[in-house]
Design an enzyme around this catalytic site. Structure first.
Site, PDB file in Angstrom:
ATOM      1  N   ASP A   3     -10.762  13.796   0.176  1.00  0.00           N
ATOM      2  CA  ASP A   3     -11.809  13.816  -0.818  1.00  0.00           C
ATOM      3  C   ASP A   3     -12.985  14.390  -0.383  1.00  0.00           C
ATOM      4  O   ASP A   3     -13.609  14.010   0.725  1.00  0.00           O
ATOM      5  CB  ASP A   3     -12.109  12.132  -1.016  1.00  0.00           C
ATOM      6  CG  ASP A   3     -13.285  11.515  -1.990  1.00  0.00           C
ATOM      7  OD1 ASP A   3     -14.124  12.526  -2.133  1.00  0.00           O
ATOM      8  OD2 ASP A   3     -13.028  10.683  -2.657  1.00  0.00           O
ATOM      9  N   ARG A  63      -6.703  17.909 -24.740  1.00  0.00           N
ATOM     10  CA  ARG A  63      -6.136  16.878 -24.006  1.00  0.00           C
ATOM     11  C   ARG A  63      -5.489  18.157 -22.510  1.00  0.00           C
ATOM     12  O   ARG A  63      -5.297  17.863 -21.448  1.00  0.00           O
ATOM     13  CB  ARG A  63      -5.065  16.054 -24.249  1.00  0.00           C
ATOM     14  CG  ARG A  63      -4.349  15.104 -22.962  1.00  0.00           C
ATOM     15  CD  ARG A  63      -4.209  14.020 -23.350  1.00  0.00           C
ATOM     16  NE  ARG A  63      -3.437  13.676 -24.569  1.00  0.00           N
ATOM     17  CZ  ARG A  63      -2.217  13.894 -24.985  1.00  0.00           C
ATOM     18  NH1 ARG A  63      -1.414  14.808 -24.092  1.00  0.00           N
ATOM     19  NH2 ARG A  63      -1.808  13.884 -26.264  1.00  0.00           N
ATOM     20  N   LYS A 105     -21.144  13.340  -8.518  1.00  0.00           N
ATOM     21  CA  LYS A 105     -22.032  13.548  -7.307  1.00  0.00           C
ATOM     22  C   LYS A 105     -22.709  14.719  -7.171  1.00  0.00           C
ATOM     23  O   LYS A 105     -23.487  15.320  -8.247  1.00  0.00           O
ATOM     24  CB  LYS A 105     -21.260  12.857  -6.083  1.00  0.00           C
ATOM     25  CG  LYS A 105     -20.625  11.826  -6.394  1.00  0.00           C
ATOM     26  CD  LYS A 105     -21.275  10.449  -6.672  1.00  0.00           C
ATOM     27  CE  LYS A 105     -20.385   9.295  -7.127  1.00  0.00           C
ATOM     28  NZ  LYS A 105     -19.436   8.838  -6.329  1.00  0.00           N
ATOM     29  N   TYR A 149     -14.352   5.225   0.109  1.00  0.00           N
ATOM     30  CA  TYR A 149     -14.884   4.915  -1.195  1.00  0.00           C
ATOM     31  C   TYR A 149     -14.281   3.475  -1.766  1.00  0.00           C
ATOM     32  O   TYR A 149     -13.012   3.472  -1.655  1.00  0.00           O
ATOM     33  CB  TYR A 149     -14.756   5.898  -2.272  1.00  0.00           C
ATOM     34  CG  TYR A 149     -15.497   5.553  -3.382  1.00  0.00           C
ATOM     35  CD1 TYR A 149     -16.785   5.469  -3.487  1.00  0.00           C
ATOM     36  CD2 TYR A 149     -14.774   5.351  -4.822  1.00  0.00           C
ATOM     37  CE1 TYR A 149     -17.563   5.203  -4.718  1.00  0.00           C
ATOM     38  CE2 TYR A 149     -15.282   4.905  -5.961  1.00  0.00           C
ATOM     39  CZ  TYR A 149     -16.801   5.052  -5.783  1.00  0.00           C
ATOM     40  OH  TYR A 149     -17.236   4.579  -7.071  1.00  0.00           O
TER      41      TYR A 149
HETATM   42  C1  LIG Z   1     -18.403   8.335  -6.425  1.00  0.00           C
HETATM   43  C2  LIG Z   1     -16.933   8.580  -5.626  1.00  0.00           C
HETATM   44  C3  LIG Z   1     -15.622   8.369  -6.083  1.00  0.00           C
HETATM   45  C4  LIG Z   1     -15.444   7.884  -7.730  1.00  0.00           C
HETATM   46  O1  LIG Z   1     -15.802   8.850  -8.408  1.00  0.00           O
HETATM   47  P1  LIG Z   1     -16.436   8.528  -9.953  1.00  0.00           P
HETATM   48  O2  LIG Z   1     -16.966   9.616 -10.455  1.00  0.00           O
HETATM   49  O3  LIG Z   1     -17.584   7.376  -9.642  1.00  0.00           O
HETATM   50  O4  LIG Z   1     -15.312   7.790 -10.643  1.00  0.00           O
HETATM   51  C5  LIG Z   1     -14.610   8.714  -5.263  1.00  0.00           C
HETATM   52  N1  LIG Z   1     -14.683   9.092  -3.931  1.00  0.00           N
HETATM   53  C6  LIG Z   1     -16.038   9.258  -3.309  1.00  0.00           C
HETATM   54  C7  LIG Z   1     -16.392   9.636  -1.927  1.00  0.00           C
HETATM   55  C8  LIG Z   1     -17.316   8.884  -4.024  1.00  0.00           C
HETATM   56  O5  LIG Z   1     -18.488   8.981  -3.688  1.00  0.00           O
END
Ligand SMILES: *Cc1c(COP(=O)(O)O)cnc(C)c1O
Length: 379
Positions: free
Chosen positions: A172, A48, A197, A100
């Protein structure tokens, strides 16, 4: 080292596995690690806290973002939630209004319950951010380009404002990845990724990251990270690390496909609007050119009617109607239902997130095949 090299050889693998010389980082599928003696550690105690496969990934992502430390979480949302834990009752966050959907849900339903208020702003407008700063504001949270409207916020300009007011700037960076944009270099304090992503890039695993430059901030996040426990498993760490090896190639190909598709959409008479940050007449184009080294591969477009949007989703055959983005497969989503259902209808409409809007994440297939599929579906 250049980014292309970092993607492939981000960490010094030799230092990890001198004994065997393995080129691919092994999957250290171990929950715990033996101590040499009382008060001694190999640097790994319990997975962890630290795991060798994950550490290799974290070092790679930290290097790519030009940070000092990265933390790998089980999902992007776990990373966002981890950052939200930095704040306490009474604190306020200013966030991009185009965000998001999962982050909006977290701020409005979970952080709010914990006494943290989120004030949404058009973060492309520096004066609007400034007006919203109060004595309880602790951070500005932005996404650029944003989801799904591709709004571009000026990271360096916002960072001057956050610095002057003692606030954290959280970016982000999922949509561009460190290959095209490095927010820490532009003055951000924390970078967040959904590694699911572009970083992992193959629509086969979930992961998330926070990256920082400041060691003191890193310490705070490390404490929360090991305490809350939303860490990335060794196997998913390995998958993400493997995905990153081809990040540069994928980003370039996805971008070149996206440029061709944006040009095709622009000349289709049933398409009323094309939102892509690489279009020279798009609102954020000049800022994109200043702060990013590419435009990425996310395109939103508005068609003439809801009926047509529905028909497109049904009749595409190569492109998949599926949530998520950034992978090698081209995906199409329907933001009003899939990612922005939690945003009130009136607000959605006012911002252009209407029932005629579709969002494409362009993959690495042949551009002509993708255009042919779109052409047939749009009619
Ligand atoms: C998909 C996404 C998230 C969340 O990520 P997960 O891996 O699905 O939990 C956060 N910010 C953006 C811009 C995203 O496209």
């Amino acid at each position: 080292m250049k980014k292309e090299t970092l993607c492939v050889r981000g960490t010094n693998q030799k230092a990890f596995d001198e004994r065997t010389g393995a080129i691919s980082v092994p999957i250290y599928q171990s929950a715990t690690f033996e101590h040499p003696a009382l008060g001694e550690s190999t640097g790994f105690d319990y997975s962890r806290m630290q795991n060798p496969t994950r550490l290799s990934l974290e070092r790679t992502v930290a290097a790519l973002e030009n940070g000092s430390e990265a933390f790998a979480y089980s999902t992007g949302m776990a990373a966002v939630a981890g950052v939200a834990e930095l704040f306490s009752i009474g604190d306020k966050i200013i966030a991009s209004r185009d965000l998001y959907g999962g982050a909006i849900r977290l701020f409005n339903r979970v952080s709010k319950k914990n006494g943290i208020e989120t004030d949404y702003a058009d973060t492309t407008d520096i004066d609007e951010i400034q007006r919203k700063i109060t004595k309880n504001t602790r951070a500005v949270f932005i996404e650029t380009p944003s989801n799904p409207m591709m709004d571009v916020s000026d990271v360096a300009e916002i960072s001057r404002l956050t610095r002057a007011n003692g606030l954290l700037l959280i970016v982000d960076n999922t949509f561009l990845s460190p290959y095209f944009q490095r927010p820490l270099d532009l003055g951000a304090d924390i970078v967040i990724h959904s590694g699911t992503k572009f970083l992992a890039g193959h629509n086969d695993t979930l992961s998330g990251f926070t990256v920082v430059k400041d060691p003191a901030l890193g310490e705070k996040i490390r404490f929360l990270y090991k305490t809350v426990g939303a860490c990335l498993s060794p196997f998913d760490s390995w998958l993400t690390l493997r995905g990153i090896k081809t990040l540069a190639l994928r980003m370039e190909k996805q971008q070149s496909n996206a440029q061709k598709i944006a040009a095709f959409l622009l000349q289709n008479r049933r398409v009323k609007k094309v939102l892509y940050s690489g279009l020279p007449d798009s609102k954020g184009y000049e800022i994109m050119k200043k702060q990013a080294s590419g435009f990425g591969s996310m395109i939103s477009f508005e068609v003439e009617s809801f009926a047509l949007a529905e028909k497109i989703l049904k009749s595409l055959s190569l492109i998949s109607f599926a949530e998520s983005l950034g992978g090698v497969e081209t995906l199409i989503t329907y933001p009003t239902v899939q990612t922005h259902a939690d945003v009130p209808v009136a607000e959605r409409e006012a911002r252009g997130i209407n029932d005629r809007l579709l969002r494409l994440s362009v993959g690495i297939e042949d551009a002509d095949d993708l255009i042919e599929d779109l052409e047939r579906a749009i009619g």
